[in-house]
Design a protein around this motif. Structure first.
Motif, PDB file in Angstrom:
ATOM      1  N   MET A 144     -20.818  12.032  -7.106  1.00 37.27           N
ATOM      2  CA  MET A 144     -21.535  10.809  -7.385  1.00 37.27           C
ATOM      3  C   MET A 144     -22.380  10.395  -6.180  1.00 37.27           C
ATOM      4  SD  MET A 144     -20.204   7.022  -8.602  1.00 37.27           S
ATOM      5  CE  MET A 144     -18.952   7.676  -9.611  1.00 37.27           C
ATOM      6  N   GLN A 145     -21.868  10.623  -4.995  1.00 39.58           N
ATOM      7  CA  GLN A 145     -22.602  10.200  -3.811  1.00 39.58           C
ATOM      8  C   GLN A 145     -23.948  10.920  -3.714  1.00 39.58           C
ATOM      9  OE1 GLN A 145     -19.882  11.976  -0.871  1.00 39.58           O
ATOM     10  NE2 GLN A 145     -21.498  11.775   0.618  1.00 39.58           N
ATOM     11  N   ASN A 146     -24.011  12.190  -4.140  1.00 36.51           N
ATOM     12  CA  ASN A 146     -25.287  12.914  -4.122  1.00 36.51           C
ATOM     13  C   ASN A 146     -26.285  12.316  -5.098  1.00 36.51           C
ATOM     14  OD1 ASN A 146     -24.460  14.675  -2.124  1.00 36.51           O
ATOM     15  ND2 ASN A 146     -23.690  16.181  -3.577  1.00 36.51           N
ATOM     16  N   ARG A 147     -25.803  11.849  -6.248  1.00 36.70           N
ATOM     17  CA  ARG A 147     -26.701  11.228  -7.224  1.00 36.70           C
ATOM     18  C   ARG A 147     -27.230   9.896  -6.697  1.00 36.70           C
ATOM     19  NH1 ARG A 147     -22.821  13.730 -10.173  1.00 36.70           N
ATOM     20  NH2 ARG A 147     -21.567  11.860 -10.483  1.00 36.70           N
ATOM     21  N   PHE A 148     -26.392   9.151  -5.988  1.00 40.38           N
ATOM     22  CA  PHE A 148     -26.865   7.915  -5.368  1.00 40.38           C
ATOM     23  C   PHE A 148     -27.954   8.225  -4.342  1.00 40.38           C
ATOM     24  CE2 PHE A 148     -23.509   5.478  -7.258  1.00 40.38           C
ATOM     25  CZ  PHE A 148     -23.947   4.169  -7.189  1.00 40.38           C
ATOM     26  N   LYS A 149     -27.732   9.243  -3.539  1.00 39.35           N
ATOM     27  CA  LYS A 149     -28.719   9.623  -2.524  1.00 39.35           C
ATOM     28  C   LYS A 149     -30.018  10.081  -3.188  1.00 39.35           C
ATOM     29  CE  LYS A 149     -25.427  10.768   1.100  1.00 39.35           C
ATOM     30  NZ  LYS A 149     -24.815  11.821   1.921  1.00 39.35           N
ATOM     31  N   GLN A 150     -29.889  10.840  -4.276  1.00 34.05           N
ATOM     32  CA  GLN A 150     -31.067  11.288  -5.015  1.00 34.05           C
ATOM     33  C   GLN A 150     -31.840  10.092  -5.557  1.00 34.05           C
ATOM     34  OE1 GLN A 150     -30.257  14.141  -8.163  1.00 34.05           O
ATOM     35  NE2 GLN A 150     -32.163  13.656  -9.214  1.00 34.05           N
ATOM     36  N   LEU A 151     -31.119   9.122  -6.102  1.00 36.26           N
ATOM     37  CA  LEU A 151     -31.758   7.923  -6.647  1.00 36.26           C
ATOM     38  C   LEU A 151     -32.540   7.185  -5.562  1.00 36.26           C
ATOM     39  CD1 LEU A 151     -32.184   5.884  -8.949  1.00 36.26           C
ATOM     40  CD2 LEU A 151     -30.024   4.825  -8.271  1.00 36.26           C
ATOM     41  N   LEU A 152     -31.919   6.995  -4.403  1.00 37.95           N
ATOM     42  CA  LEU A 152     -32.599   6.303  -3.306  1.00 37.95           C
ATOM     43  C   LEU A 152     -33.849   7.058  -2.868  1.00 37.95           C
ATOM     44  CD1 LEU A 152     -29.616   5.116  -1.080  1.00 37.95           C
ATOM     45  CD2 LEU A 152     -30.897   3.828  -2.772  1.00 37.95           C
ATOM     46  N   GLU A 153     -33.737   8.371  -2.809  1.00 38.29           N
ATOM     47  CA  GLU A 153     -34.887   9.184  -2.404  1.00 38.29           C
ATOM     48  C   GLU A 153     -36.017   9.074  -3.428  1.00 38.29           C
ATOM     49  OE1 GLU A 153     -35.774  13.884  -1.926  1.00 38.29           O
ATOM     50  OE2 GLU A 153     -33.965  13.138  -0.910  1.00 38.29           O
ATOM     51  N   SER A 203     -23.039   1.569   2.080  1.00 32.74           N
ATOM     52  CA  SER A 203     -22.798   2.634   3.049  1.00 32.74           C
ATOM     53  C   SER A 203     -21.534   3.417   2.699  1.00 32.74           C
ATOM     54  CB  SER A 203     -22.688   2.046   4.453  1.00 32.74           C
ATOM     55  OG  SER A 203     -22.359   3.050   5.380  1.00 32.74           O
ATOM     56  N   HIS A 204     -20.475   2.707   2.303  1.00 30.72           N
ATOM     57  CA  HIS A 204     -19.223   3.373   1.913  1.00 30.72           C
ATOM     58  C   HIS A 204     -19.429   4.260   0.684  1.00 30.72           C
ATOM     59  CE1 HIS A 204     -16.598   1.531   4.827  1.00 30.72           C
ATOM     60  NE2 HIS A 204     -17.021   0.311   4.490  1.00 30.72           N
ATOM     61  N   ILE A 205     -20.238   3.797  -0.256  1.00 23.36           N
ATOM     62  CA  ILE A 205     -20.518   4.575  -1.464  1.00 23.36           C
ATOM     63  C   ILE A 205     -21.310   5.835  -1.101  1.00 23.36           C
ATOM     64  CG2 ILE A 205     -21.803   4.595  -3.648  1.00 23.36           C
ATOM     65  CD1 ILE A 205     -21.060   1.554  -3.855  1.00 23.36           C
ATOM     66  N   LEU A 206     -22.341   5.666  -0.279  1.00 22.38           N
ATOM     67  CA  LEU A 206     -23.189   6.803   0.094  1.00 22.38           C
ATOM     68  C   LEU A 206     -22.469   7.822   0.964  1.00 22.38           C
ATOM     69  CD1 LEU A 206     -26.523   4.900   0.719  1.00 22.38           C
ATOM     70  CD2 LEU A 206     -26.003   6.451  -1.160  1.00 22.38           C
ATOM     71  N   ASN A 207     -21.470   7.362   1.705  1.00 16.58           N
ATOM     72  CA  ASN A 207     -20.694   8.271   2.545  1.00 16.58           C
ATOM     73  C   ASN A 207     -19.513   8.895   1.810  1.00 16.58           C
ATOM     74  OD1 ASN A 207     -22.310   7.973   4.821  1.00 16.58           O
ATOM     75  ND2 ASN A 207     -21.259   6.111   5.423  1.00 16.58           N
ATOM     76  N   LEU A 248     -25.643   8.631 -13.460  1.00 14.98           N
ATOM     77  CA  LEU A 248     -25.232   8.207 -12.126  1.00 14.98           C
ATOM     78  C   LEU A 248     -23.729   8.374 -11.928  1.00 14.98           C
ATOM     79  CD1 LEU A 248     -26.401   7.030  -9.506  1.00 14.98           C
ATOM     80  CD2 LEU A 248     -25.908   4.763 -10.422  1.00 14.98           C
ATOM     81  N   ILE A 249     -22.960   8.055 -12.954  1.00 12.32           N
ATOM     82  CA  ILE A 249     -21.503   8.121 -12.858  1.00 12.32           C
ATOM     83  C   ILE A 249     -20.983   9.557 -13.014  1.00 12.32           C
ATOM     84  CG2 ILE A 249     -19.342   7.410 -13.967  1.00 12.32           C
ATOM     85  CD1 ILE A 249     -20.900   4.816 -14.800  1.00 12.32           C
ATOM     86  N   SER A 250     -21.453  10.237 -14.064  1.00 13.70           N
ATOM     87  CA  SER A 250     -20.861  11.531 -14.412  1.00 13.70           C
ATOM     88  C   SER A 250     -21.738  12.748 -14.134  1.00 13.70           C
ATOM     89  CB  SER A 250     -20.493  11.533 -15.894  1.00 13.70           C
ATOM     90  OG  SER A 250     -21.681  11.509 -16.683  1.00 13.70           O
TER      91      SER A 250
END
Length: 113
Positions: free
Chosen positions: A1-10, A31-35, A60-62
Motif C-alpha cells: 500500500m505504501q508504494n501506491r501512496f507514493k505513486q499517487l503523490l508522484e 509520514s508513518h503511512i508512507l514509511n 489504493l487499499i488493495s
C-alpha cells in the motif's frame, strides 16, 4: 500500500506535507503511512475520497482495479441538454450556468452550459 501512496503523490505532483494538508491530516501521520509504519484508517481514506474523488480507493487499499475512477478520464458530455426547471418567480431571465452532481461513491459529474 505504501508504494501506491507514493505513486499517487508522484502522479499528483505533491509532497507528503502538501498531501497531508490537502486531506487535513497530521503530516507525521502521513509520514508513518508512507514509511510503512502504519496503514491508513477509515478516517484518512474518507478524507482522501473527499479531496480526490478521482482516486479509486479500492486500488489504493488493495492494488486491484485502475488507479483512478472512470470519471477522471472522461470529459462531461457537452451535448447533454441541461434540465429545464419550471420557474414561478421573476427570475425567468436567469440561465443555469453549471450543474455538479455528487454521487455517494465520491465521484461526480460536471455539466457546463
Amino acid at each position: 500500500m505504501q508504494n501506491r501512496f507514493k505513486q499517487l503523490l508522484e502522479e499528483k505532483n505533491l509532497t507528503a506535507n502538501r498531501f497531508a494538508a490537502l486531506i487535513k491530516v497530521n503530516a507525521s501521520a502521513m509520514s508513518h503511512i508512507l514509511n510503512g509504519h502504519r496503514k491508513p484508517g477509515f478516517d484518512v481514506l474518507g478524507k482522501i475520497a473527499q479531496a480526490f474523488p478521482d482516486v479509486n480507493l479500492n486500488w489504493l487499499i488493495s492494488g486491484e482495479g485502475p488507479a483512478y475512477n472512470q470519471m477522471a478520464d472522461e470529459k462531461p458530455n457537452q451535448d447533454l441538454p441541461l434540465p429545464q426547471f419550471v420557474n414561478t418567480t421573476n427570475s425567468s431571465k436567469k440561465r443555469i450556468k453549471r450543474i455538479i452532481l455528487f454521487f455517494e461513491d465520491g465521484s461526480f459529474e460536471d455539466y457546463v452550459n
